[in-house]
Design a protein around this motif. Structure first.
Motif, mmCIF file in Angstrom:
data_model
loop_
_atom_site.group_PDB
_atom_site.id
_atom_site.type_symbol
_atom_site.label_atom_id
_atom_site.label_comp_id
_atom_site.label_asym_id
_atom_site.label_seq_id
_atom_site.Cartn_x
_atom_site.Cartn_y
_atom_site.Cartn_z
ATOM 1 N N MET A 158 49.581 46.652 33.353
ATOM 2 C CA MET A 158 49.109 45.757 34.403
ATOM 3 C C MET A 158 47.807 45.077 33.989
ATOM 4 S SD MET A 158 49.623 47.844 37.956
ATOM 5 C CE MET A 158 51.116 48.710 38.363
ATOM 6 N N LYS A 159 47.620 43.850 34.465
ATOM 7 C CA LYS A 159 46.373 43.127 34.214
ATOM 8 C C LYS A 159 45.718 42.757 35.539
ATOM 9 C CE LYS A 159 46.771 41.159 29.619
ATOM 10 N NZ LYS A 159 46.655 39.931 28.809
ATOM 11 N N LEU A 160 44.414 42.921 35.586
ATOM 12 C CA LEU A 160 43.644 42.607 36.789
ATOM 13 C C LEU A 160 43.501 41.097 36.929
ATOM 14 C CD1 LEU A 160 41.899 43.789 39.126
ATOM 15 C CD2 LEU A 160 39.945 43.650 37.556
ATOM 16 N N THR A 161 43.903 40.555 38.080
ATOM 17 C CA THR A 161 43.805 39.113 38.309
ATOM 18 C C THR A 161 42.742 38.754 39.336
ATOM 19 O OG1 THR A 161 45.499 39.164 40.044
ATOM 20 C CG2 THR A 161 46.244 38.795 37.776
ATOM 21 N N LYS A 162 42.470 39.672 40.258
ATOM 22 C CA LYS A 162 41.550 39.355 41.351
ATOM 23 C C LYS A 162 40.949 40.644 41.883
ATOM 24 C CE LYS A 162 43.157 36.420 44.273
ATOM 25 N NZ LYS A 162 43.969 35.852 45.390
ATOM 26 N N PHE A 163 39.700 40.569 42.339
ATOM 27 C CA PHE A 163 39.022 41.743 42.901
ATOM 28 C C PHE A 163 38.243 41.315 44.134
ATOM 29 C CE2 PHE A 163 35.614 45.130 42.685
ATOM 30 C CZ PHE A 163 36.463 46.184 42.987
ATOM 31 N N GLU A 164 38.435 42.048 45.231
ATOM 32 C CA GLU A 164 37.770 41.725 46.491
ATOM 33 C C GLU A 164 36.754 42.817 46.828
ATOM 34 O OE1 GLU A 164 40.469 40.475 49.705
ATOM 35 O OE2 GLU A 164 42.090 40.634 48.218
ATOM 36 N N ILE A 206 36.591 37.599 43.418
ATOM 37 C CA ILE A 206 36.384 37.056 42.082
ATOM 38 C C ILE A 206 37.701 37.108 41.310
ATOM 39 C CG2 ILE A 206 35.579 39.315 41.220
ATOM 40 C CD1 ILE A 206 33.800 37.703 39.253
ATOM 41 N N ASP A 207 38.021 36.020 40.621
ATOM 42 C CA ASP A 207 39.226 35.943 39.805
ATOM 43 C C ASP A 207 38.914 36.365 38.378
ATOM 44 O OD1 ASP A 207 40.808 34.935 41.897
ATOM 45 O OD2 ASP A 207 40.060 32.913 41.535
ATOM 46 N N PHE A 208 39.895 36.980 37.719
ATOM 47 C CA PHE A 208 39.725 37.418 36.344
ATOM 48 C C PHE A 208 40.841 36.859 35.470
ATOM 49 C CE2 PHE A 208 37.423 40.879 38.546
ATOM 50 C CZ PHE A 208 36.207 40.776 37.874
ATOM 51 N N ILE A 228 29.354 43.843 40.679
ATOM 52 C CA ILE A 228 30.799 43.678 40.551
ATOM 53 C C ILE A 228 31.362 44.699 39.576
ATOM 54 C CG2 ILE A 228 32.631 42.104 39.823
ATOM 55 C CD1 ILE A 228 30.770 39.797 40.709
ATOM 56 N N PHE A 229 30.707 44.848 38.422
ATOM 57 C CA PHE A 229 31.175 45.817 37.423
ATOM 58 C C PHE A 229 31.103 47.248 37.959
ATOM 59 C CE2 PHE A 229 30.460 43.282 33.227
ATOM 60 C CZ PHE A 229 31.463 42.417 33.622
ATOM 61 N N GLU A 230 30.040 47.552 38.700
ATOM 62 C CA GLU A 230 29.882 48.909 39.217
ATOM 63 C C GLU A 230 30.876 49.192 40.343
ATOM 64 O OE1 GLU A 230 25.728 49.066 40.072
ATOM 65 O OE2 GLU A 230 25.176 48.991 37.944
ATOM 66 N N ALA A 231 31.229 48.155 41.108
ATOM 67 C CA ALA A 231 32.271 48.321 42.122
ATOM 68 C C ALA A 231 33.607 48.620 41.457
ATOM 69 C CB ALA A 231 32.367 47.060 42.980
ATOM 70 N N VAL A 291 33.653 50.062 53.816
ATOM 71 C CA VAL A 291 33.616 49.343 52.547
ATOM 72 C C VAL A 291 35.034 49.278 52.000
ATOM 73 C CG1 VAL A 291 32.793 49.402 50.159
ATOM 74 C CG2 VAL A 291 31.239 50.012 52.025
ATOM 75 N N GLU A 292 35.442 48.083 51.553
ATOM 76 C CA GLU A 292 36.779 47.915 50.999
ATOM 77 C C GLU A 292 36.687 47.321 49.598
ATOM 78 O OE1 GLU A 292 39.318 45.668 53.548
ATOM 79 O OE2 GLU A 292 38.924 46.918 55.319
ATOM 80 N N LEU A 293 37.400 47.920 48.668
ATOM 81 C CA LEU A 293 37.531 47.416 47.311
ATOM 82 C C LEU A 293 39.021 47.211 47.046
ATOM 83 C CD1 LEU A 293 35.026 49.797 45.464
ATOM 84 C CD2 LEU A 293 34.566 47.525 46.389
ATOM 85 N N ILE A 294 39.406 45.980 46.737
ATOM 86 C CA ILE A 294 40.821 45.626 46.630
ATOM 87 C C ILE A 294 41.076 44.942 45.294
ATOM 88 C CG2 ILE A 294 42.743 44.421 47.727
ATOM 89 C CD1 ILE A 294 40.998 44.327 50.294
ATOM 90 N N ALA A 295 42.009 45.473 44.532
ATOM 91 C CA ALA A 295 42.326 44.914 43.210
ATOM 92 C C ALA A 295 43.767 44.393 43.192
ATOM 93 C CB ALA A 295 42.139 45.965 42.121
#
Length: 590
Positions: A1-7, A19-21, A38-41, A65-69
């Motif tokens: 899998m590749k990361l495309t977006k992170f909320e 942020i888009d990746f 962002i990196f630490e999240a 707090v929500e972290l969504i990948a």
């Protein structure tokens, strides 16, 4: 899998940001703008570090707090209950991506975890993956589904049959499937196996024997090796299972003895095993010349450990392609300019570019360096900035490029006044500029003073330089502009997208390399121990797309000054005539 977006929602300075990746992503911003956050999240999301109360947005302490990948390039199959299935047919995707959400409701490290998915809009459908086989059969019966060619002993087949039937009469709606609950653990384990590894290299230096700049590369090597070497994975799994089996024997024996004393004391005694993080077992203390510990050397030397780790990793990834042992991994590197000479910064960026050209690798960097920002791929650029009340925001695309130019004070490559310039020749890349500057010097019929009125620049490619130079061209308001593109399809497409205010020329061969003397290139490439020139002289003369040189060979040619250190008269007559015609055309514009 590749990361495309992170909320990020209510995480530190971010109230609600996305942020888009891409394969190579760059986060630009001034100090304390929120880049490292962002990196630490992401580090918390991938379970490398723990969440605590101080990570909560101080203006919204009462909110979770929500972290969504979001991930693409999903695996062809996963194993659920010992049966092969896939993520899409299990309705575990949202807009054809796998979306994983972690929610922190308290100040502890505990969190809830959900798969966000498009599912039939039916009550409690999100619980279907936790139903036992008998409950799935009951559900099939309730829906009046006729089971033809369906193995009623296989849960995945029953679920897919139910999904197909429900989809006939129900629209899809976004549902959240909880994974951290007892019922969701089995599917959580399988899905987590497919996530990419995430390795963060921070800019801060601790200056101890456990210095992250020593330990992080070692951990990354172990992580990456385990993710790609199936033989090692199998051996470690075997060891883990053997230890687990022996411990279970002891707990079972203990339970039997306990029951012999009093049958009411306990009915079960289970040892729960968490999968070990093997990289934490390796903590060598590295020493350099005269047994001086690495952490006692200068910060620049320690940073070079990271540089050469990435160079070695790039070579390793290349070697694994043919073995089909390439796993997914994300390298996040804070401020590559820190403690590194500009020469080494360039080498590091080259290594990053090598790595992202291999399958399964993503690179992310943060920077506030103008030179780094001008050198990275434009399509992966994001800008982090704070508003007047201190909230962090992320912008991307052309908005990010324009703001970066302003915020970092970037200047275009060409620093000339319009009255000093008669002709501007725009080429695709920096090596094209080197080539034509040399050819112009050798073939132009104009005087030295007249030649000074011609400027060569690259306006294509994938860097911020493109935007800068485009703005610069507009400000010059020149009538005499020439564009020379490669002879491939991409060059043809570029010409079609250009306006009528430029004089358009296209090479007959696919790239500029084919206009260098073949013997000259052979001699240079032969000096490399790792590279070889696979193109024959006949193919070189044709210069077709299929004969293009590899990225590594091109980079070696550039490093060897091949594009500026050649004699144009060593070219075959056909190529010499074509280049001479181009230079004559430039002369005619002066």
């Amino acid at each position: 899998m590749k990361l495309t977006k992170f909320e990020l929602k209510n995480f530190r300075g971010y109230q609600n940001a996305t942020i888009d990746f891409s394969n190579f992503s760059t986060i630009v911003g001034i100090n304390d703008s929120g880049k490292s956050t962002i990196f630490e999240a992401l580090d918390i999301f991938f379970d490398n570090t723990k969440f605590d109360g101080s990570d909560r947005n101080i203006k919204h302490l009462d909110q979770s707090v929500e972290l969504i990948a979001h991930f693409k390039d999903l695996p062809d199959e996963i194993t659920i209950e010992s049966v092969k299935t896939n993520i899409k047919s299990e309705f575990l995707t949202c807009d054809n991506e796998f979306v994983l959400k972690k929610v922190f409701t308290s100040d502890s490290a505990k969190f809830s975890e959900f798969v966000v998915a498009d599912m039939p809009d039916v009550d409690d459908i999100e619980k279907i993956h936790s139903l036992k086989i008998k409950d799935l059969r009951k559900k099939v019966s309730e829906l009046g589904i006729t089971l033809e060619n369906v193995d009623q002993r296989v849960s995945s087949e029953l679920r897919q049959t139910i999904f197909q039937e429900l989809q006939k009469v129900n629209t899809l709606a976004v549902k959240e499937i909880e994974l951290r609950s007892e019922d969701g653990k089995w599917i959580s384990l399988e899905l987590h196996k497919e996530l990419p590894l995430y390795q963060l290299f921070k800019a801060d230096r601790e200056n101890s024997d456990g210095d992250n700049e020593v330990q992080d590369p070692i951990k990354a090597i172990v992580k990456s090796t385990l993710s790609t070497n199936t033989d090692l994975q199998d051996k470690l799994t075997t060891v883990f299972e053997e230890v687990k089996s022996e411990v279970t024997k002891t707990t079972d024996a203990t339970l039997n003895l306990l029951k012999s004393m009093n049958t009411e004391l306990a009915n079960s005694l289970n040892a729960e095993f968490a999968s070990p993080k093997w990289e934490t077992l390796f903590k060598p203390s590295l020493k350099t010349d005269e047994s001086i510990p690495l952490n006692k050397r200068g910060s620049g030397v320690r940073r070079l450990v990271l540089l050469n780790f990435f160079r070695a990793e790039a070579q390793r990834r290349f070697s694994q392609i043919s073995d089909n042992k390439v796993g997914n991994i994300i390298y996040a590197f804070e401020e590559p300019e820190t403690a590194l000479h500009p020469k080494f910064q360039r080498i590091l960026l080259d290594s990053f570019e090598d790595m992202v050209s291999t399958p399964g690798v993503q690179i992310m960097i943060t920077t506030h360096s103008p030179e780094i920002a001008k050198s990275v791929p434009k399509n992966g650029i994001s800008l982090v900035k704070r508003d007047e009340i201190g909230n962090a925001h992320i912008c991307s695309g052309q908005e990010a490029v324009s703001n970066i130019v302003h915020q970092l004070g970037l200047l275009p490559d060409i620093k000339l006044y319009a009255d000093q310039l008669s002709v501007l020749v725009v080429l695709e890349g920096p090596t094209d500029v080197q080539y034509f500057e040399k050819a112009f010097e050798q073939l132009s019929s104009k005087s030295s003073e007249e030649r000074q009125r011609v400027a060569f620049m690259f306006g294509g490619g994938n860097a911020i330089v493109e935007s800068l130079n485009s703005n610069y061209i507009k400000q010059l308001n020149l009538d005499k502009k020439i564009v020379i593109v490669d002879g491939d399809q991409s060059g043809q497409d570029d010409l079609l997208n250009m306006g009528d205010d430029v004089f358009k020329l296209q090479l007959k061969k696919s790239t500029i390399e084919f206009y260098l003397p073949f013997d000259h290139i052979q001699n240079i490439v032969s000096q490399s121990n790792q590279l070889e020139l696979t193109c024959s002289f006949a193919d070189w003369q044709t210069g077709a797309d299929y004969s293009k040189l590899s990225r590594g060979v091109k980079r070696f040619l550039k490093q060897s000054n091949a594009y500026s250190n050649y004699d144009i008269h060593d070219l075959p007559q056909k190529e010499l005539a074509e280049v001479t015609e181009l230079i004559t055309k430039i002369d005619s514009f002066i």
